[in-house]
Design a protein around this motif. Structure first.
Motif, PDB file in Angstrom:
ATOM      1  N   ASP A  67      -7.689   9.482  -6.765  1.00 57.89           N
ATOM      2  CA  ASP A  67      -7.138   8.143  -7.014  1.00 57.89           C
ATOM      3  C   ASP A  67      -8.257   7.181  -7.410  1.00 57.89           C
ATOM      4  O   ASP A  67      -9.287   7.100  -6.743  1.00 57.89           O
ATOM      5  N   ALA A  68      -8.058   6.482  -8.496  1.00 61.81           N
ATOM      6  CA  ALA A  68      -9.082   5.563  -9.014  1.00 61.81           C
ATOM      7  C   ALA A  68      -8.632   4.116  -8.920  1.00 61.81           C
ATOM      8  O   ALA A  68      -9.059   3.270  -9.697  1.00 61.81           O
ATOM      9  N   GLY A  69      -7.755   3.839  -7.949  1.00 64.63           N
ATOM     10  CA  GLY A  69      -7.348   2.459  -7.727  1.00 64.63           C
ATOM     11  C   GLY A  69      -8.482   1.648  -7.134  1.00 64.63           C
ATOM     12  O   GLY A  69      -9.590   2.145  -6.911  1.00 64.63           O
ATOM     13  N   TRP A  70      -8.184   0.396  -6.830  1.00 62.41           N
ATOM     14  CA  TRP A  70      -9.205  -0.473  -6.256  1.00 62.41           C
ATOM     15  C   TRP A  70      -9.237  -0.207  -4.749  1.00 62.41           C
ATOM     16  O   TRP A  70      -8.770  -0.971  -3.937  1.00 62.41           O
ATOM     17  N   GLY A  71      -9.835   0.957  -4.407  1.00 62.80           N
ATOM     18  CA  GLY A  71      -9.800   1.466  -3.038  1.00 62.80           C
ATOM     19  C   GLY A  71     -10.610   0.630  -2.072  1.00 62.80           C
ATOM     20  O   GLY A  71     -11.702   0.154  -2.387  1.00 62.80           O
ATOM     21  N   VAL A  72     -10.081   0.463  -0.857  1.00 64.47           N
ATOM     22  CA  VAL A  72     -10.746  -0.340   0.168  1.00 64.47           C
ATOM     23  C   VAL A  72     -10.982   0.444   1.454  1.00 64.47           C
ATOM     24  O   VAL A  72     -12.070   0.423   2.012  1.00 64.47           O
ATOM     25  N   PRO A 121      -1.278  -1.142  -5.119  1.00 62.87           N
ATOM     26  CA  PRO A 121      -0.446  -0.166  -4.406  1.00 62.87           C
ATOM     27  C   PRO A 121      -1.269   0.841  -3.612  1.00 62.87           C
ATOM     28  O   PRO A 121      -2.228   1.431  -4.115  1.00 62.87           O
ATOM     29  N   ASN A 122      -0.886   1.038  -2.341  1.00 65.04           N
ATOM     30  CA  ASN A 122      -1.525   2.027  -1.481  1.00 65.04           C
ATOM     31  C   ASN A 122      -0.988   3.413  -1.791  1.00 65.04           C
ATOM     32  O   ASN A 122      -0.014   3.566  -2.537  1.00 65.04           O
ATOM     33  N   ARG A 123      -1.589   4.438  -1.176  1.00 64.02           N
ATOM     34  CA  ARG A 123      -1.168   5.810  -1.418  1.00 64.02           C
ATOM     35  C   ARG A 123      -1.118   6.594  -0.093  1.00 64.02           C
ATOM     36  O   ARG A 123      -2.050   6.533   0.700  1.00 64.02           O
ATOM     37  N   LEU A 124      -0.006   7.345   0.100  1.00 63.19           N
ATOM     38  CA  LEU A 124       0.095   8.329   1.166  1.00 63.19           C
ATOM     39  C   LEU A 124       0.075   9.703   0.515  1.00 63.19           C
ATOM     40  O   LEU A 124       0.923  10.004  -0.336  1.00 63.19           O
ATOM     41  N   LEU A 143       8.792   2.585  -1.308  1.00 65.93           N
ATOM     42  CA  LEU A 143       8.479   1.163  -1.423  1.00 65.93           C
ATOM     43  C   LEU A 143       7.666   0.673  -0.236  1.00 65.93           C
ATOM     44  O   LEU A 143       6.728  -0.112  -0.389  1.00 65.93           O
ATOM     45  N   ALA A 144       8.003   1.139   0.967  1.00 64.42           N
ATOM     46  CA  ALA A 144       7.289   0.664   2.150  1.00 64.42           C
ATOM     47  C   ALA A 144       5.893   1.273   2.228  1.00 64.42           C
ATOM     48  O   ALA A 144       4.905   0.568   2.423  1.00 64.42           O
ATOM     49  N   ILE A 145       5.798   2.594   2.078  1.00 64.68           N
ATOM     50  CA  ILE A 145       4.525   3.275   2.309  1.00 64.68           C
ATOM     51  C   ILE A 145       3.519   2.985   1.200  1.00 64.68           C
ATOM     52  O   ILE A 145       2.320   2.977   1.418  1.00 64.68           O
ATOM     53  N   GLU A 146       3.996   2.709  -0.019  1.00 66.87           N
ATOM     54  CA  GLU A 146       3.083   2.377  -1.114  1.00 66.87           C
ATOM     55  C   GLU A 146       3.020   0.857  -1.279  1.00 66.87           C
ATOM     56  O   GLU A 146       3.145   0.316  -2.379  1.00 66.87           O
ATOM     57  N   ASP A 147       2.816   0.201  -0.172  1.00 69.03           N
ATOM     58  CA  ASP A 147       2.747  -1.257  -0.131  1.00 69.03           C
ATOM     59  C   ASP A 147       1.821  -1.778  -1.234  1.00 69.03           C
ATOM     60  O   ASP A 147       0.724  -1.255  -1.439  1.00 69.03           O
ATOM     61  N   SER A 148       2.255  -2.801  -1.934  1.00 62.96           N
ATOM     62  CA  SER A 148       1.489  -3.308  -3.072  1.00 62.96           C
ATOM     63  C   SER A 148       0.728  -4.578  -2.757  1.00 62.96           C
ATOM     64  O   SER A 148       0.220  -5.246  -3.663  1.00 62.96           O
TER      65      SER A 148
END
Length: 592
Positions: free
Chosen positions: A213-218, A240-243, A258-263
């Motif tokens: 995953d290349a999102g803006w990871g924290v 968006p988060n990732r599970l 929608l809940a688990i991939e909170d944006s």
């Protein structure tokens, strides 16, 4: 000239021609921007009675003052109490716990690294009995420091471990259940990485599919949310988060929802069983957007709970689950950047009460937080890292008569630090579950010692440990108000027991080629968690044949390719058997 572009509802700030994103820098900028736009809110309210009494200790060296990020409670010197490691935008700090709230700054090369660090997470990477440090740096090389005991630490960074991406956070977990801890690394805007521990100090890049995953990871938190025995992965992003569900053999599947991939602008995340129903729930601290408690409803479904203080719309950063009042359920301590910290007391039934009395409601620019019973008095204490203000040790001076038990776990077949092990404690008809974590919250790590509050119960009816290997340990009728050590069963320094197979073997399947049914046989010299699955030549799982703990001995498993009457084409499959540290693969041909 400074320009700004909208991103994830908060803003990605660009200096001149090059983008620069660092939590501390962007946090300051987002704080100012939100203030100008009216996008943040300082919350104040009358504080309800505290669930525990806390005293802030800020005397040197606990009151470190700098651009702080994360805190980790770990017993570095193996003397029985937790020491404290702090990461900074500058030299990092190790504080040795000498008891009676006395901490000594023992920072020294190489672990006082000044590489603009995010998180520093600890795990026994070489299974030698002491904790090693993986340090995540931003745009400079990450580092692995081996703990050599009295001789200090040695930089053993090699191969992919020295990643030079926009490093934010990391966490340890034995994702492949081979008996040693692996690492997941989160980068901000560059691909995340999974490093598989091959033993002897060697790590390989095992990143595939959604793991990159290349999102803006924290931040990152491992947890077995689906109760299938292996750790799954949750990543918070500034978006968006990732599970990612662990399906074994290095395969991870993204779980949408929608809940688990909170944006929201995700910061800290941590797993904990707040409702004592035996599965892990998740709390998310978001920056400038609604924080959430995600209740695990099973089957990959989660429900977002945002009532009362759970859904504060503040600049949430760090968080830690802990039973701070020893009443038997998990509370949440949540830090915020300039918005006031809170202890959310769990009153049962999904109801939480905000406790902000005394030092708990500190409104400094707080980042990471972590908990441990640092003074050994049976209640959980907190450490809060601040940015530009003095840090604080919040000593819990709980005066109630509520009972507790603390458990140190030592793995032998599993990884030595027992990361990923689950402890279930039954007392008074209530089941409580805790899981050993290799890093969570925001750039932080709680103590590896399991703490369980038991309310008015003076005895734990049972304690069950489910080890990452799949082995299980039971203890019955354990008196409370004590700290105990539980060792994983299984041979220590012994290759085989008399009358049992001398070595691991995976025999050829029979018949092979096969049409309707084939038989698999394997030998285990010792009990182990076993995963036998079939894969096609592209590496996709076709079927799970066997999964679970099996005792030492010869085992026979029959597998039918499909229900009677179905039609399947001829194909070649690979049967992969994993048993503890051992693994083997056999080819099997399916005839039409």
């Amino acid at each position: 000239m400074t320009t700004a572009q909208p991103f994830a509802g908060l803003g990605r700030f660009v200096y001149g021609s090059s983008a620069f994103r660092r939590p501390s820098v962007s946090r300051h900028l987002r704080f100012v921007a939100a203030a100008m736009l009216g996008g943040w809110l300082l919350v104040s309210a009358a504080a309800p009675p505290a669930c525990a009494q806390f005293t802030a200790i800020t005397k040197s060296p606990l009151g470190q003052n700098g651009m702080g990020f994360g805190a980790s409670w770990i017993d570095v010197d193996r003397d029985g109490d937790d020491d404290l490691y702090l990461t900074y935008d500058g030299p990092n700090v190790l504080l040795r716990n000498d008891g009676a709230d006395k901490f000594v700054d023992v920072s020294a090369a190489p672990i006082n690294d000044a590489g603009n660090s995010g998180s520093g997470v600890w795990g026994d990477s070489d299974n030698d009995g002491d904790l090693d440090l993986y340090l995540v740096n931003y745009l400079t090389a990450n580092k692995l420091f081996r703990n050599d005991g009295p001789a200090g630490f040695t930089d053993v960074t090699a191969g992919p471990l020295g990643d030079v991406g926009a490093g934010q956070a990391a966490a340890w977990a034995d994702f492949d259940r081979d008996g040693d801890v692996d690492l997941y690394l989160v980068n901000y805007g560059t691909p995340n990485k999974l490093f598989r521990n091959e033993g002897q100090g060697a790590f390989v890049d095992a990143t595939t599919g959604p793991l990159a995953d290349a999102g803006w990871g924290v931040a990152v938190a491992w947890g077995d949310y689906d109760n299938d025995g292996d750790p799954d992965l949750y990543i918070t992003n500034d978006g968006p988060n990732r599970l990612l569900r662990n399906d074994g053999a290095g395969v991870f599947t993204r779980i949408p929802g929608l809940a688990i991939e909170d944006s929201g602008a995700g910061q800290g995340a941590a797993w904990g069983d707040f409702d004592n129903d035996g599965d892990l729930d998740l709390y998310l601290a978001n920056w400038g957007t609604t924080s959430k408690l995600l209740r695990n409803d099973g089957g990959g479904a989660f429900t977002a709970l945002t009532t009362g203080p759970l859904g504060d719309r503040v600049n949430g950063t760090g968080l830690a689950w802990g039973d701070f009042d020893n009443d038997g359920d998990l509370d949440i301590f949540r830090t915020a950047y300039g918005s006031g910290n809170k202890l959310l007391r769990n009153d049962g039934g999904g109801v939480f009460t905000a406790v902000t009395g005394g030092p708990l409601g500190d409104a400094d620019n707080s980042d990471g937080t972590a908990c441990a019973d640092e003074d050994g008095d049976g209640d959980l204490d907190l450490y809060v890292v601040n940015d530009g203000h003095a840090n604080a040790l919040l000593r819990n001076d709980l005066t109630s008569a509520a009972h507790w038990i603390e458990i140190d776990l030592v793995g032998h077949v599993s990884n030595r630090s027992a990361i990923g092990a689950r402890v279930r404690v039954v007392a008074g008809g209530i089941r409580r579950m805790r899981e050993v974590s290799g890093g969570s919250g925001y750039l932080s790590q709680n103590s590896l010692t399991i703490h369980v509050g038991l309310g008015g119960n003076a005895t734990a009816d049972s304690i069950t440990v489910v080890w990452p290997s799949g082995l299980v340990t039971h203890r019955l009728g354990v008196p409370t108000n004590q700290r105990i050590t539980i060792d994983e069963p299984g041979p220590v320094g012994v290759d085989a027991e008399p009358g049992l197979p001398a070595a691991f073997r995976f025999l050829p399947p029979s018949p092979n080629p096969m049409r309707g049914e084939s038989t698999f046989q394997f030998d285990l010299p010792r009990a182990a968690w076993v995963d036998l699955a079939l894969y096609d030549v592209q590496g996709r799982k076709v079927a799970t044949v066997l999964r679970g703990t099996r005792p030492a001995g010869r085992h026979t498993v029959r597998w039918s390719r499909a229900p009677r009457g179905s039609r399947m084409a001829a194909e070649v499959l690979l049967a992969r058997l994993e048993a503890g540290r051992d693994q083997a693969t056999r080819k099997i041909v399916l005839l039409p």
